[in-house]
Design a protein around this motif. Structure first.
Motif, short mmCIF file in Angstrom:
data_model
loop_
_atom_site.label_atom_id
_atom_site.label_comp_id
_atom_site.label_asym_id
_atom_site.label_seq_id
_atom_site.Cartn_x
_atom_site.Cartn_y
_atom_site.Cartn_z
N LEU A 139 0.83 -1.22 0.00
CA LEU A 139 0.00 0.00 0.00
C LEU A 139 0.86 1.26 0.00
O LEU A 139 1.87 1.34 0.69
CB LEU A 139 -0.91 -0.02 1.23
N THR A 140 0.44 2.22 -0.80
CA THR A 140 1.04 3.56 -0.78
C THR A 140 -0.08 4.57 -0.60
O THR A 140 -1.01 4.63 -1.41
CB THR A 140 1.77 3.88 -2.10
N ASN A 141 -0.02 5.34 0.46
CA ASN A 141 -1.00 6.41 0.69
C ASN A 141 -0.29 7.75 0.54
O ASN A 141 0.52 8.14 1.40
CB ASN A 141 -1.61 6.28 2.09
N LEU A 142 -0.57 8.45 -0.56
CA LEU A 142 0.01 9.78 -0.78
C LEU A 142 -0.70 10.84 0.05
O LEU A 142 -0.33 12.02 -0.02
CB LEU A 142 -0.05 10.14 -2.27
N THR A 143 -1.72 10.41 0.80
CA THR A 143 -2.53 11.28 1.67
C THR A 143 -3.09 12.46 0.89
O THR A 143 -3.30 12.39 -0.32
CB THR A 143 -1.72 11.74 2.91
#
Length: 396
Positions: free
Chosen positions: A344-348
């Motif tokens: 998972l990658t959350n760039l917010t």
């Protein structure tokens, strides 16, 4: 200019390594105007004016190129169609092709090879593109990456890892092979002949997003911990979870692969509440994120591994190449049959403006690549109170 490809070497021969980002803007802009803005934005970023060379020793470098092949097209295809088509069409990084842009049926789609940068890098390219679209002057942006030398102090490998590196590098000398771009072509053909890219996008508007943030706050966790908990609650396994993390220590806004990551394992405990599971997951994440050795372990380890052995791991996963050592190392490092259950990658909430004169970014969709060590790759990004979650898988 000449930069050694080092901690990001795993991206060189990976056959599924394209980062995609869809931009929906508030008004229709003529194709010619978009193409001119794209070309100007490409000239601004140093990495997009380079090419990759592989030397006879096996070392690979970014070098300045007088001619690049980044392109922008007009199409009526959807984001699903474009990603499935273009990620199997190898980016010719040896000719300076790092990014493709499309005025598509779904919006403006940018697809970038991971050697061009990480998710944050693509956001910063989009900021440059929007400023160029608005007719603004833009300054040149230098290339930045993470090297073995500039990894933060306190991240040193343990003696056990150093011994393992020495052992594998020594053994690889007996099997060593320097791979070429021709090998890369054959690996792409091998990997994609029976595979198809599948993308599922879920959109959350302000009311839903506010409700989710409220629940996460009440549980005492971040939205990322809350979402991971929700994703694994029905998995009857001890899930292996990877989390991409921005490795920029100085807040620079340059393009280049400056991402690092952590991983942890967790089995959802149905005997306690969802909130308690979320708190346990957050505690695991926090422990890893606050430990520099764990945070930069993969980058430092892969940066010290013989670069051609790193290439071999990607080619093992693609089913193109195999040797006794590379097969063993691929299994041990997660490039084999057992890969991450969730990455998972959350760039917010995006740290770029959403308004550029008369042009406004309405929302963004971020689709990370299905890298060799993952199978369910999740990209999350929030802009203008709209959060999009994209799940990227490979079938076949």
């Amino acid at each position: 200019m000449r930069y050694r490809i080092e901690t990001e070497r795993g991206d060189l021969f990976d056959t599924s390594i394209i980062i995609s980002m869809l931009v929906r803007i508030s008004e229709d802009v003529p194709f010619g105007q978009m193409k001119a803005a794209f070309e100007k934005a490409c000239r601004v970023h140093e990495v997009l004016n380079t090419k990759v060379v592989i030397e006879s020793s096996g070392e690979a470098y970014y070098v300045t190129s007088d001619e690049t092949h980044n392109g922008f097209e007009d199409t009526d295809k959807s984001i699903q169609e474009l990603i499935d088509l273009n990620e199997r069409k190898r980016f010719h990084i040896e000719d300076g092709e790092f990014i493709r842009g499309f005025k598509s049926a779904d919006g403006i789609l940018f697809m970038m090879h991971h050697l061009g940068g990480d998710g944050k890098s693509l956001l910063y390219f989009i900021e440059t593109f929007m400023r160029c679209l608005n007719g603004e002057a833009v300054d040149p942006v230098p290339f930045r990456n993470i090297t073995v030398e500039n990894i933060p102090e306190g991240s040193e490998l343990s003696s056990l890892y150093e011994m393992l590196l020495k052992y594998w590098n020594k053994k690889w000398k007996k099997e060593k092979k320097v791979f070429s771009f021709e090998d890369m072509d054959k690996a792409y053909e091998c990997n994609w002949k029976d595979h198809k890219s599948l993308i599922d996008i879920k959109r959350y508007e302000k009311a839903e997003l506010d409700g989710m943030h409220k629940k996460a706050k009440e549980a005492g966790v971040t939205i990322t911990s809350y979402l991971i908990t929700d994703m694994i609650k029905n998995m009857d396994i001890k899930a292996d979870i990877g989390l991409a993390v921005d490795g920029r220590t100085d807040g620079n806004r340059s393009m280049g692969n400056q991402a690092t990551g952590i991983s942890f394992q967790y089995r959802y405990n149905k005997s306690v509440s969802f909130e308690e599971n979320a708190r346990k997951i957050q505690k695991l994440m926090k422990r890893k994120l606050e430990d520099k050795r764990r945070l930069y372990l993969v980058l430092l380890f892969m940066g010290k591994l013989d670069p051609t052995l790193v290439d071999a791991l990607s080619l093992e996963h693609a089913g193109y190449f195999s040797s006794k050592l590379s097969k063993k190392v691929a299994e041990l490092l997660g490039y084999g049959s057992k890969v991450k259950d969730i990455s998972l990658t959350n760039l917010t909430r995006v740290d770029i403006p959403t308004v550029y004169g008369d042009h406004k970014i309405e929302e963004l969709v971020f689709v990370p690549p299905v890298v060799s060590y993952g199978k369910n790759i999740i990209g999350i990004v929030t802009a203008n109170d709209v959060m999009n979650i994209a799940v990227h898988k490979i079938s076949g």
